[in-house]
Design an enzyme around this catalytic site. Sequence first.
Site, PDB file in Angstrom:
ATOM      1  N   CYS A  22       0.811  -1.216   0.000  1.00 51.93           N
ATOM      2  CA  CYS A  22       0.000   0.000   0.000  1.00 51.93           C
ATOM      3  C   CYS A  22       0.847   1.269   0.000  1.00 51.93           C
ATOM      4  O   CYS A  22       0.443   2.275  -0.569  1.00 51.93           O
ATOM      5  CB  CYS A  22      -1.015   0.001   1.140  1.00 51.93           C
ATOM      6  SG  CYS A  22      -0.323  -0.294   2.761  1.00 51.93           S
ATOM      7  N   HIS A 135      -2.527   0.747   7.130  1.00 53.92           N
ATOM      8  CA  HIS A 135      -2.703   0.884   5.688  1.00 53.92           C
ATOM      9  C   HIS A 135      -2.369   2.324   5.293  1.00 53.92           C
ATOM     10  O   HIS A 135      -2.757   3.271   5.984  1.00 53.92           O
ATOM     11  CB  HIS A 135      -4.155   0.539   5.339  1.00 53.92           C
ATOM     12  CG  HIS A 135      -4.503   0.664   3.901  1.00 53.92           C
ATOM     13  ND1 HIS A 135      -3.933  -0.120   2.922  1.00 53.92           N
ATOM     14  CD2 HIS A 135      -5.378   1.491   3.262  1.00 53.92           C
ATOM     15  CE1 HIS A 135      -4.448   0.222   1.741  1.00 53.92           C
ATOM     16  NE2 HIS A 135      -5.321   1.191   1.924  1.00 53.92           N
TER      17      HIS A 135
END
Length: 187
Positions: A22, A135
């Site tokens: 990510c 994330h």
Amino acid sequence: MASEETSSSTQIYHERQRLQFCLLHSLNNLFQQKDAFNRASLDAISEKLVLDDPNKETWTPLSLLFKPHHNAITGNYDINVLIAALEGKGRSVVWHDRRNDASSIDLADGSEGTLMGIVLNVPVKRYAGLWRGRHWIALRKIDGVWYNLDSDLSAPQSFNGAEEVREFLNYIIGQGGEVLLVKNDTQ
């Protein structure tokens, strides 16, 4: 957030999530370029950070897989890699003081001025809550419109103005997320 549709004249680059890359996807989405960064370049930054660290950890067999700044197989790069990668492209990172709400962030600046975009680091739960992690998400103002370029989304999502961006950022802060302002160096 507004519709996922963008005007026909505006092309928004958006990479989708793969493994735990990510940070890689967020950086490419932030720069709006397919290969602004790649796995090899982020791995090289990670390795340089280890070599430059005066307090190197002792090597163990697990060191082949679990590196200090990333996971060798799945990615999962840390904040140090983000900062070094952005500095290598002439950008700086300012950590937003979470004691303040998002109203203190000048969103009018956008990509034309000193604020290139915003990178978020948010807590996530996956696999029915069995796995907890973090994330990376990029937000960027493109042609006067702020977009959520989260690689977990099927397409970029536009915001209906700066106030909606601030509401989203306040929500992220309230959920334990970190807000990092990416600045264009003005030297």
